[in-house]
Write a protein that holds these residues in place. Structure first.
Motif, PDB file in Angstrom:
ATOM      1  N   ALA A   1       0.831  -1.206   0.000  1.00  0.00           N
ATOM      2  CA  ALA A   1       0.000   0.000   0.000  1.00  0.00           C
ATOM      3  C   ALA A   1       0.866   1.256   0.000  1.00  0.00           C
ATOM      4  O   ALA A   1       0.570   2.234  -0.694  1.00  0.00           O
ATOM      5  CB  ALA A   1      -0.934  -0.008   1.202  1.00  0.00           C
ATOM      6  N   ILE A   2       1.941   1.230   0.777  1.00  0.00           N
ATOM      7  CA  ILE A   2       2.861   2.377   0.827  1.00  0.00           C
ATOM      8  C   ILE A   2       3.531   2.566  -0.532  1.00  0.00           C
ATOM      9  O   ILE A   2       3.636   3.682  -1.039  1.00  0.00           O
ATOM     10  CB  ILE A   2       3.901   2.188   1.947  1.00  0.00           C
ATOM     11  N   ARG A   3       3.962   1.452  -1.143  1.00  0.00           N
ATOM     12  CA  ARG A   3       4.592   1.531  -2.472  1.00  0.00           C
ATOM     13  C   ARG A   3       3.613   2.092  -3.497  1.00  0.00           C
ATOM     14  O   ARG A   3       3.976   2.897  -4.349  1.00  0.00           O
ATOM     15  CB  ARG A   3       5.101   0.163  -2.902  1.00  0.00           C
ATOM     16  N   ALA A   4       2.367   1.647  -3.418  1.00  0.00           N
ATOM     17  CA  ALA A   4       1.340   2.124  -4.347  1.00  0.00           C
ATOM     18  C   ALA A   4       1.104   3.627  -4.138  1.00  0.00           C
ATOM     19  O   ALA A   4       0.962   4.379  -5.109  1.00  0.00           O
ATOM     20  CB  ALA A   4       0.040   1.352  -4.152  1.00  0.00           C
ATOM     21  N   ALA A   5       1.082   4.054  -2.893  1.00  0.00           N
ATOM     22  CA  ALA A   5       0.884   5.477  -2.605  1.00  0.00           C
ATOM     23  C   ALA A   5       2.042   6.309  -3.159  1.00  0.00           C
ATOM     24  O   ALA A   5       1.827   7.383  -3.746  1.00  0.00           O
ATOM     25  CB  ALA A   5       0.747   5.698  -1.099  1.00  0.00           C
ATOM     26  N   PHE A   6       3.271   5.807  -3.005  1.00  0.00           N
ATOM     27  CA  PHE A   6       4.429   6.518  -3.571  1.00  0.00           C
ATOM     28  C   PHE A   6       4.367   6.550  -5.090  1.00  0.00           C
ATOM     29  O   PHE A   6       4.715   7.556  -5.718  1.00  0.00           O
ATOM     30  CB  PHE A   6       5.743   5.884  -3.100  1.00  0.00           C
TER      31      PHE A   6
END
Length: 65
Positions: free
Chosen positions: A5-10
């Motif tokens: 989720a963090i990677r997707a947000a970045f």
């Protein structure tokens, strides 16, 4: 899961930042084109004004000469 989720947000953030940069470049290019057109228009207006003044002077000379 959290890391994904963090990677997707970045990735979304990077994509939006890239899009913003592209839009800013396009706006700068368009602003430059607009400035160029305005300069050409001012030059054309100046030439038309000179032609009008010359024409009026010629008409005055022919009316009085």
């Amino acid at each position: 899961m959290l890391i994904a989720a963090i990677r997707a947000a970045f990735a979304v953030h990077d994509g939006l930042w890239g899009l913003q940069q592209q839009v800013q470049r396009q706006m700068q290019q368009q602003r430059g084109q607009l400035d160029k057109l305005n300069a050409e228009l001012a030059t054309t207006d100046g030439k038309v004004e000179l032609m009008t003044v010359s024409w009026r002077a010629a008409m005055n000379r022919s009316a009085h000469g």
